[in-house]
Design a protein around this motif. Structure first.
Motif, PDB file in Angstrom:
ATOM      1  N   VAL A  47      35.783  79.639  48.150  1.00 15.67           N
ATOM      2  CA  VAL A  47      36.184  79.407  49.538  1.00 15.67           C
ATOM      3  C   VAL A  47      34.956  79.262  50.434  1.00 15.67           C
ATOM      4  N   SER A  48      33.950  80.104  50.203  1.00 17.17           N
ATOM      5  CA  SER A  48      32.751  80.058  51.051  1.00 17.17           C
ATOM      6  C   SER A  48      31.999  78.741  50.900  1.00 17.17           C
ATOM      7  N   VAL A  49      32.004  78.171  49.684  1.00 20.89           N
ATOM      8  CA  VAL A  49      31.356  76.871  49.468  1.00 20.89           C
ATOM      9  C   VAL A  49      32.105  75.774  50.228  1.00 20.89           C
ATOM     10  N   ILE A  50      33.446  75.827  50.184  1.00 21.32           N
ATOM     11  CA  ILE A  50      34.253  74.850  50.928  1.00 21.32           C
ATOM     12  C   ILE A  50      33.996  74.979  52.425  1.00 21.32           C
ATOM     13  N   VAL A  51      33.921  76.219  52.887  1.00 18.53           N
ATOM     14  CA  VAL A  51      33.649  76.469  54.308  1.00 18.53           C
ATOM     15  C   VAL A  51      32.297  75.887  54.711  1.00 18.53           C
ATOM     16  N   ILE A  52      31.315  76.044  53.848  1.00 18.65           N
ATOM     17  CA  ILE A  52      29.984  75.501  54.134  1.00 18.65           C
ATOM     18  C   ILE A  52      30.019  73.973  54.231  1.00 18.65           C
ATOM     19  N   PHE A  53      30.724  73.331  53.332  1.00 23.53           N
ATOM     20  CA  PHE A  53      30.829  71.867  53.376  1.00 23.53           C
ATOM     21  C   PHE A  53      31.520  71.405  54.664  1.00 23.53           C
ATOM     22  N   ILE A  54      32.587  72.113  55.055  1.00 25.55           N
ATOM     23  CA  ILE A  54      33.265  71.785  56.317  1.00 25.55           C
ATOM     24  C   ILE A  54      32.303  71.962  57.482  1.00 25.55           C
ATOM     25  N   SER A  55      31.531  73.045  57.438  1.00 24.48           N
ATOM     26  CA  SER A  55      30.564  73.310  58.501  1.00 24.48           C
ATOM     27  C   SER A  55      29.516  72.196  58.604  1.00 24.48           C
ATOM     28  N   ILE A  56      29.017  71.747  57.452  1.00 28.73           N
ATOM     29  CA  ILE A  56      28.015  70.673  57.445  1.00 28.73           C
ATOM     30  C   ILE A  56      28.596  69.401  58.064  1.00 28.73           C
ATOM     31  N   CYS A  57      29.822  69.043  57.656  1.00 31.96           N
ATOM     32  CA  CYS A  57      30.467  67.842  58.206  1.00 31.96           C
ATOM     33  C   CYS A  57      30.685  67.977  59.708  1.00 31.96           C
ATOM     34  N   TYR A  58      31.086  69.168  60.134  1.00 32.83           N
ATOM     35  CA  TYR A  58      31.340  69.400  61.559  1.00 32.83           C
ATOM     36  C   TYR A  58      30.051  69.308  62.366  1.00 32.83           C
ATOM     37  N   GLN A  59      28.981  69.865  61.815  1.00 27.93           N
ATOM     38  CA  GLN A  59      27.685  69.788  62.521  1.00 27.93           C
ATOM     39  C   GLN A  59      27.190  68.349  62.613  1.00 27.93           C
ATOM     40  N   LEU A  60      27.354  67.578  61.556  1.00 23.68           N
ATOM     41  CA  LEU A  60      26.956  66.170  61.590  1.00 23.68           C
ATOM     42  C   LEU A  60      27.826  65.386  62.567  1.00 23.68           C
ATOM     43  N   TYR A  61      29.108  65.721  62.626  1.00 21.65           N
ATOM     44  CA  TYR A  61      30.011  65.074  63.577  1.00 21.65           C
ATOM     45  C   TYR A  61      29.566  65.339  65.022  1.00 21.65           C
ATOM     46  N   LYS A  62      29.097  66.558  65.252  1.00 21.39           N
ATOM     47  CA  LYS A  62      28.621  66.911  66.598  1.00 21.39           C
ATOM     48  C   LYS A  62      27.181  66.454  66.843  1.00 21.39           C
ATOM     49  N   ARG A  63      26.629  65.744  65.843  1.00 17.05           N
ATOM     50  CA  ARG A  63      25.265  65.210  65.930  1.00 17.05           C
ATOM     51  C   ARG A  63      24.212  66.320  65.986  1.00 17.05           C
ATOM     52  N   GLN A  64      24.554  67.461  65.393  1.00 14.27           N
ATOM     53  CA  GLN A  64      23.584  68.549  65.261  1.00 14.27           C
ATOM     54  C   GLN A  64      22.958  68.443  63.867  1.00 14.27           C
ATOM     55  N   PHE A  65      22.152  67.396  63.711  1.00 14.77           N
ATOM     56  CA  PHE A  65      21.684  67.012  62.385  1.00 14.77           C
ATOM     57  C   PHE A  65      20.817  68.077  61.719  1.00 14.77           C
ATOM     58  N   TRP A  66      19.920  68.672  62.475  1.00 14.16           N
ATOM     59  CA  TRP A  66      19.014  69.649  61.870  1.00 14.16           C
ATOM     60  C   TRP A  66      19.763  70.886  61.374  1.00 14.16           C
ATOM     61  N   LYS A  67      20.763  71.304  62.135  1.00 12.18           N
ATOM     62  CA  LYS A  67      21.565  72.454  61.706  1.00 12.18           C
ATOM     63  C   LYS A  67      22.348  72.112  60.439  1.00 12.18           C
ATOM     64  N   GLY A  68      22.866  70.888  60.375  1.00 15.41           N
ATOM     65  CA  GLY A  68      23.584  70.464  59.182  1.00 15.41           C
ATOM     66  C   GLY A  68      22.673  70.386  57.970  1.00 15.41           C
ATOM     67  N   ILE A  69      21.469  69.830  58.167  1.00 18.97           N
ATOM     68  CA  ILE A  69      20.500  69.722  57.071  1.00 18.97           C
ATOM     69  C   ILE A  69      20.058  71.103  56.607  1.00 18.97           C
ATOM     70  N   TYR A  70      19.818  72.000  57.563  1.00 11.49           N
ATOM     71  CA  TYR A  70      19.378  73.355  57.213  1.00 11.49           C
ATOM     72  C   TYR A  70      20.468  74.076  56.408  1.00 11.49           C
ATOM     73  N   THR A  71      21.723  73.940  56.839  1.00 12.31           N
ATOM     74  CA  THR A  71      22.836  74.572  56.123  1.00 12.31           C
ATOM     75  C   THR A  71      22.956  74.012  54.709  1.00 12.31           C
ATOM     76  N   PHE A  72      22.805  72.695  54.573  1.00 13.89           N
ATOM     77  CA  PHE A  72      22.870  72.063  53.262  1.00 13.89           C
ATOM     78  C   PHE A  72      21.754  72.555  52.341  1.00 13.89           C
ATOM     79  N   LEU A  73      20.550  72.712  52.899  1.00 18.16           N
ATOM     80  CA  LEU A  73      19.419  73.183  52.098  1.00 18.16           C
ATOM     81  C   LEU A  73      19.642  74.612  51.611  1.00 18.16           C
ATOM     82  N   VAL A  74      20.257  75.442  52.458  1.00 24.54           N
ATOM     83  CA  VAL A  74      20.578  76.812  52.041  1.00 24.54           C
ATOM     84  C   VAL A  74      21.586  76.792  50.901  1.00 24.54           C
ATOM     85  N   LEU A  75      22.624  75.944  51.012  1.00 25.23           N
ATOM     86  CA  LEU A  75      23.628  75.826  49.960  1.00 25.23           C
ATOM     87  C   LEU A  75      23.003  75.317  48.665  1.00 25.23           C
TER      88      LEU A  75
END
Length: 237
Positions: A47-75
């Protein structure tokens, strides 16, 4: 529902914190080896992995690219570390298990699928024959029986000392076999697929009870018709 979604994902660090918390609990439990919370933690980790993927997509949608990239790198880093740790350290599930000495336990036959030697010397009686297939932890079976009604058989497996059911998500589906034998003659029913026992690791043997269950075509309740103990090992993961 919208407010819940915004609360969970508007702050980019909340899904990440949830992911890190579950990962930490998994690491802790790998040392403590508390069996009854292992499977719930594994479900929560998915579930936590799915949540992370949703979070990355949501951050990219909001154009918060660095936060999305950072979250992806942690995953990605967590996945690489987990894979390397598993390869080096193995699975500790079977470390503390003891094979009982006061019950009859057989070894799976070490032959390839389809070999005639599987049945050599077997008496004309109901029997379950388990044999290795390919890699440790991967098996196939033959069930010998007479006078069995039309239906479907499948296997369940339990670690004997803890009576913990094994590979519950996969075993039934991968061992289903159609049966029908109204005669007194022994008929052999072979497993259609290779099935895997995931609990444990290569070379860490433990005792398991394999049960043959019948699901009658008549619609009657399914029932256990046979069981037998084997010394097995899990598949390395």
């Amino acid at each position: 529902m919208k407010n819940i979604f915004i609360y969970c994902f508007d702050k980019w660090w909340r899904p990440l914190l949830f992911f890190i918390l579950i990962a930490g609990l998994l690491i802790l439990n790998s040392e403590l080896n508390i069996r009854f919370i292992k499977k719930p933690l594994l479900y929560l980790s998915n579930v936590s992995v799915i949540v992370i993927f949703i979070s990355i997509c949501y951050q990219l949608y909001k154009r918060q690219f660095w936060k999305g990239i950072y979250t992806f790198l942690v995953l990605l880093s967590a996945g690489i570390i987990s894979m390397m740790t598993s390869m080096v350290d193995g699975d500790h599930w079977a470390d503390d298990l003891i094979i009982p000495s006061d019950i009859q336990i057989e070894n799976p036959i070490n032959v390839y699928s389809g070999s005639d030697s599987i049945l050599t010397g077997k008496k004309a009686q109901t029997d379950l024959i388990l044999y290795n297939s390919g890699q440790p932890g991967m098996y196939q079976y033959i069930f010998r029986t007479a006078k069995i009604e039309s239906g479907t058989i499948y296997l369940k497996a339990f670690e004997i000392t803890q009576d913990e059911e094994l590979s519950t998500e996969y075993l039934e589906e991968n061992t289903l076999t159609r049966v029908n034998n109204p005669s007194d003659s022994i008929v052999h029913y072979s497993s259609p697929n290779i099935f895997t026992i995931y609990e444990g690791d290569w070379g860490k043997y433990y005792a398991a009870r394999f049960e043959v269950w019948l699901r009658p075509s008549s619609g009657e309740n399914e029932r256990k018709i046979f069981n037998k103990n084997f010394k097995i090992e899990g598949w390395m993961h």
